[in-house]
Write a protein that holds these residues in place. Structure first.
Motif, PDB file in Angstrom:
ATOM      1  N   ASP A 166       0.850  -1.178   0.000  1.00 53.09           N
ATOM      2  CA  ASP A 166       0.000   0.000   0.000  1.00 53.09           C
ATOM      3  C   ASP A 166       0.893   1.237   0.000  1.00 53.09           C
ATOM      4  O   ASP A 166       2.124   1.133  -0.071  1.00 53.09           O
ATOM      5  CB  ASP A 166      -0.943  -0.015   1.212  1.00 53.09           C
ATOM      6  CG  ASP A 166      -0.215  -0.316   2.532  1.00 53.09           C
ATOM      7  OD1 ASP A 166       0.915   0.186   2.716  1.00 53.09           O
ATOM      8  OD2 ASP A 166      -0.766  -1.030   3.390  1.00 53.09           O
ATOM      9  N   ARG A 167       0.299   2.410   0.065  1.00 48.06           N
ATOM     10  CA  ARG A 167       1.074   3.652   0.016  1.00 48.06           C
ATOM     11  C   ARG A 167       2.060   3.744   1.166  1.00 48.06           C
ATOM     12  O   ARG A 167       3.196   4.190   1.003  1.00 48.06           O
ATOM     13  CB  ARG A 167       0.127   4.855   0.053  1.00 48.06           C
ATOM     14  CG  ARG A 167      -0.385   5.273  -1.293  1.00 48.06           C
ATOM     15  CD  ARG A 167       0.678   5.996  -2.122  1.00 48.06           C
ATOM     16  NE  ARG A 167       0.935   7.334  -1.626  1.00 48.06           N
ATOM     17  CZ  ARG A 167       2.121   7.839  -1.317  1.00 48.06           C
ATOM     18  NH1 ARG A 167       3.208   7.080  -1.419  1.00 48.06           N
ATOM     19  NH2 ARG A 167       2.257   9.086  -0.904  1.00 48.06           N
ATOM     20  N   VAL A 168       1.632   3.335   2.365  1.00 53.80           N
ATOM     21  CA  VAL A 168       2.537   3.371   3.508  1.00 53.80           C
ATOM     22  C   VAL A 168       3.715   2.444   3.273  1.00 53.80           C
ATOM     23  O   VAL A 168       4.879   2.802   3.544  1.00 53.80           O
ATOM     24  CB  VAL A 168       1.789   2.995   4.801  1.00 53.80           C
ATOM     25  CG1 VAL A 168       2.760   2.848   5.956  1.00 53.80           C
ATOM     26  CG2 VAL A 168       0.722   4.039   5.124  1.00 53.80           C
ATOM     27  N   GLY A 169       3.442   1.249   2.742  1.00 55.95           N
ATOM     28  CA  GLY A 169       4.521   0.307   2.436  1.00 55.95           C
ATOM     29  C   GLY A 169       5.494   0.856   1.417  1.00 55.95           C
ATOM     30  O   GLY A 169       6.711   0.612   1.494  1.00 55.95           O
ATOM     31  N   GLU A 170       4.989   1.622   0.450  1.00 53.00           N
ATOM     32  CA  GLU A 170       5.869   2.237  -0.555  1.00 53.00           C
ATOM     33  C   GLU A 170       6.837   3.217   0.094  1.00 53.00           C
ATOM     34  O   GLU A 170       8.035   3.244  -0.234  1.00 53.00           O
ATOM     35  CB  GLU A 170       5.031   2.968  -1.605  1.00 53.00           C
ATOM     36  CG  GLU A 170       4.202   2.066  -2.509  1.00 53.00           C
ATOM     37  CD  GLU A 170       3.276   2.880  -3.393  1.00 53.00           C
ATOM     38  OE1 GLU A 170       3.417   4.127  -3.429  1.00 53.00           O
ATOM     39  OE2 GLU A 170       2.398   2.281  -4.036  1.00 53.00           O
ATOM     40  N   ILE A 171       6.339   4.033   1.006  1.00 53.92           N
ATOM     41  CA  ILE A 171       7.205   5.010   1.675  1.00 53.92           C
ATOM     42  C   ILE A 171       8.237   4.289   2.539  1.00 53.92           C
ATOM     43  O   ILE A 171       9.425   4.660   2.549  1.00 53.92           O
ATOM     44  CB  ILE A 171       6.360   5.985   2.512  1.00 53.92           C
ATOM     45  CG1 ILE A 171       5.419   6.781   1.603  1.00 53.92           C
ATOM     46  CG2 ILE A 171       7.261   6.945   3.300  1.00 53.92           C
ATOM     47  CD1 ILE A 171       4.380   7.598   2.347  1.00 53.92           C
ATOM     48  N   HIS A 172       7.809   3.256   3.251  1.00 55.78           N
ATOM     49  CA  HIS A 172       8.743   2.493   4.072  1.00 55.78           C
ATOM     50  C   HIS A 172       9.826   1.851   3.206  1.00 55.78           C
ATOM     51  O   HIS A 172      11.010   1.841   3.584  1.00 55.78           O
ATOM     52  CB  HIS A 172       8.001   1.416   4.870  1.00 55.78           C
ATOM     53  CG  HIS A 172       8.892   0.605   5.747  1.00 55.78           C
ATOM     54  ND1 HIS A 172       9.286  -0.683   5.429  1.00 55.78           N
ATOM     55  CD2 HIS A 172       9.494   0.889   6.935  1.00 55.78           C
ATOM     56  CE1 HIS A 172      10.082  -1.147   6.388  1.00 55.78           C
ATOM     57  NE2 HIS A 172      10.220  -0.220   7.311  1.00 55.78           N
ATOM     58  N   ALA A 173       9.448   1.352   2.038  1.00 57.68           N
ATOM     59  CA  ALA A 173      10.440   0.747   1.139  1.00 57.68           C
ATOM     60  C   ALA A 173      11.458   1.778   0.675  1.00 57.68           C
ATOM     61  O   ALA A 173      12.658   1.483   0.563  1.00 57.68           O
ATOM     62  CB  ALA A 173       9.734   0.117  -0.058  1.00 57.68           C
ATOM     63  N   ARG A 174      11.003   3.004   0.438  1.00 61.67           N
ATOM     64  CA  ARG A 174      11.933   4.069   0.058  1.00 61.67           C
ATOM     65  C   ARG A 174      12.893   4.364   1.201  1.00 61.67           C
ATOM     66  O   ARG A 174      14.080   4.604   0.978  1.00 61.67           O
ATOM     67  CB  ARG A 174      11.168   5.327  -0.339  1.00 61.67           C
ATOM     68  CG  ARG A 174      10.373   5.198  -1.631  1.00 61.67           C
ATOM     69  CD  ARG A 174       9.588   6.460  -1.912  1.00 61.67           C
ATOM     70  NE  ARG A 174      10.481   7.602  -2.145  1.00 61.67           N
ATOM     71  CZ  ARG A 174      10.059   8.860  -2.208  1.00 61.67           C
ATOM     72  NH1 ARG A 174       8.781   9.145  -2.043  1.00 61.67           N
ATOM     73  NH2 ARG A 174      10.921   9.831  -2.432  1.00 61.67           N
ATOM     74  N   GLY A 175      12.366   4.364   2.432  1.00 64.04           N
ATOM     75  CA  GLY A 175      13.231   4.566   3.585  1.00 64.04           C
ATOM     76  C   GLY A 175      14.261   3.460   3.711  1.00 64.04           C
ATOM     77  O   GLY A 175      15.446   3.726   3.960  1.00 64.04           O
ATOM     78  N   GLN A 176      13.834   2.227   3.562  1.00 65.38           N
ATOM     79  CA  GLN A 176      14.746   1.096   3.659  1.00 65.38           C
ATOM     80  C   GLN A 176      15.830   1.150   2.583  1.00 65.38           C
ATOM     81  O   GLN A 176      16.963   0.712   2.805  1.00 65.38           O
ATOM     82  CB  GLN A 176      13.966  -0.216   3.527  1.00 65.38           C
ATOM     83  CG  GLN A 176      13.147  -0.574   4.759  1.00 65.38           C
ATOM     84  CD  GLN A 176      13.986  -1.192   5.861  1.00 65.38           C
ATOM     85  OE1 GLN A 176      14.445  -2.320   5.747  1.00 65.38           O
ATOM     86  NE2 GLN A 176      14.206  -0.435   6.925  1.00 65.38           N
TER      87      GLN A 176
END
Length: 542
Positions: free
Chosen positions: A105-115
């Motif tokens: 989801d959108r939150v997961g996308e942002i977390h992936a960018r952080g990772q």
């Protein structure tokens, strides 16, 4: 800048606190190094005393003293289990470290960018900076803010937020603000012999002739510092260990977690103004919960054990789970309000400190919340689409094992709104219109109690970005350029109005409008850009 506490605002000149500070200055100039026959800063001993005899300062304070001591003891017990988990790897009976669940989801996308390191290693959390703006210098000159108040982090926390709570409307509130300073030195205030700054604070707390109520507040703050001392020492032992930016601390029991989080709030000096019993403990926890939304990503990065959003999602950053938590966060904030969205009389200090935490985050030159918002402003609608007008206590929102539940017979808040006109210049372009806001906010602006700048900065311009009327780059340029003037306007407006009830009502309404519009959900989701590998507690000095 000099980190001194030996001053009072203009309104405190000639007060008992002012005279006490002059006496402390003379003692320090004579070489006094603390200690002597008076009160001593000794959190361990003071926590033990509060547990052994909570009525020592009077029966009327006993329920609050007992609660402070019990919450600190419970929090320290959980910290001991966290330490064992870090050293042995196995989950404890009440707490464990878990890999976060991530959704597609959108939150997961942002977390992936952080990772992936998109954030480039940057972080502003826990940095202590000054403000060079002329608008801020004018405020300090006008209202006599000096010493440690040169730092926005401390100025807003101790000389705006602490005064907004209005535990008293005289010199005693300035003494309570001195107690609040301990939170901002939570990692070294125990080192009483470690420098003039800390000696000043110890001597200032040791004010002769204090009435029993202020001594009780001082005792409560000392109990909380016993918790912080344990947390500091535990983190210092593990601060060189690597984190992965995707592991969260989860808890088995709702009420013990609540008491631990309450101990992490840093404002036990105000607890006597909170309701006795469960409601007061819940409110103390909520002041920390609202703070943790903006730190969601940085806390994953540094494996922060006090991160309450992840505790309530049981280690999930799946968007729907975060929305469940956001919804219930707002329910617990609404529980401090009347059915018409005004603050309940017995929750005045609690509500003021809860919303003031959010204003502090917007002003403290520390947390990068508007960059986070720009990354996820499209998620406001997802949060605003939830039922954000129900009201309930923690036990109404979560089972004893921290499973979210739906309120069976919910009290509700109805925000009586009316249009407020705005006319704001953003990056050279003028935007005009009307925004329906709570009447307490509209009244505050129209009566000259609350500057319109605070509404533009905290609500109007973020909603322009949400609605696609400006782009993210334009938004960030405006928020950066206006940041210091907004900060100065916040502090100035509080002192000009004397932190009046009408002023507090307008501030509460402004912040609640932000929550009801989903702004803080977007900020929390965007903060996950910082959820990258790092070190345990590397956002703190030790």
């Amino acid at each position: 800048m000099p980190m001194s506490f030996l001053w009072v605002p203009t309104t405190g000149v000639g007060s008992p606190v002012d005279r006490h500070q002059q006496d402390v200055r003379r003692k320090l100039e004579a070489g006094h190094r603390g200690g002597g026959p008076g009160w001593r800063y000794d959190p361990e001993a003071q926590l033990a005393e509060a547990l052994a005899d909570p009525a020592a300062l009077g029966e009327r304070f006993a329920p609050w003293t007992r609660a402070c001591a019990e919450m600190a003891r419970t929090g320290r017990g959980l910290l001991a289990e966290i330490r064992d988990v870090r050293e042995n790897g196995a989950a404890g009976a009440r707490v464990g470290l878990r890999r976060v669940a991530v959704g597609r989801d959108r939150v997961g996308e942002i977390h992936a960018r952080g990772q992936a390191g998109t954030n480039g290693g940057r972080s502003t959390k826990s940095k202590l900076g000054t403000c060079p703006a002329s608008s801020w210098r004018a405020v300090t000159d006008t209202f006599g803010l000096a010493g440690a108040a040169a730092y926005p982090n401390i100025a807003v926390g101790c000389w705006w937020m602490a005064l907004l709570s209005a535990d008293h409307r005289d010199w005693r509130q300035h003494y309570i603000a001195l107690l609040d300073h301990a939170f901002y030195f939570e990692y070294n205030v125990d080192r009483v012999g470690g420098g003039r700054t800390v000696r000043e604070l110890e001597l200032l707390w040791d004010m002769p002739g204090l009435e029993a109520e202020l001594r009780a507040r001082r005792l409560h703050m000392a109990c909380e510092m016993a918790y912080f001392d344990t947390k500091r020492r535990n983190e210092a032992e593990h601060r060189g260990e690597r984190t992965d930016g995707r592991s969260a601390w989860v808890y088995a029991d709702r009420d013990s977690w609540r008491d631990s989080k309450a101990s992490d709030s840093g404002i036990f000096g105000h607890y006597l103004s909170f309701p006795a019993g469960t409601a007061g403990r819940d409110d103390m926890m909520v002041t920390g919960l609202v703070n943790d939304w903006v730190d969601l990503g940085p806390d994953l990065r540094h494996e922060e054990s006090g991160q309450s959003v992840l505790a309530l999602t049981r280690g999930s950053i799946v968007q729907e789970d975060l929305l469940d938590c956001y919804e219930r966060t707002v329910w617990m904030m609404n529980a401090q309000l009347t059915p018409h969205g005004y603050v309940k009389g017995d929750r005045y200090s609690a509500a003021a400190l809860t919303v003031a935490t959010c204003v502090w985050q917007m002003c403290n030159h520390r947390q990068d919340l508007w960059r986070y918002f720009a990354l996820a402003s499209d998620l406001c609608e997802s949060a605003a689409g939830r039922d954000l007008y129900a009201a309930g206590q923690l036990a109404d929102c979560y089972t004893p094992s921290l499973v979210p539940i739906t309120l069976p017979r919910a009290d509700r808040v109805t925000a009586p709104r009316r249009p407020l006109r705005y006319d704001v210049l953003v990056d050279g372009a003028r935007h005009r219109g009307e925004l329906d806001v709570h009447e307490a906010l509209a009244d505050g602006v129209e009566d000259g109690v609350l500057p319109m700048l605070l509404v533009e900065y905290g609500l109007v311009v973020p909603l322009l970005l949400r609605d696609g009327r400006i782009d993210a780059d334009t938004f960030l340029r405006h928020m950066d350029r206006t940041y210091c003037d907004h900060f100065a306007a916040v502090v100035r407006s509080g002192h000009v109005t004397g932190f009046s009830p009408d002023y507090a009502a307008a501030v509460v309404a402004l912040v609640m409008e932000q929550w009801w519009h989903g702004i803080w959900f977007a900020i929390g989701a965007g903060s996950l850009i910082e959820a990258q590998p790092d070190l345990v507690a590397a956002d703190r000095s030790h």
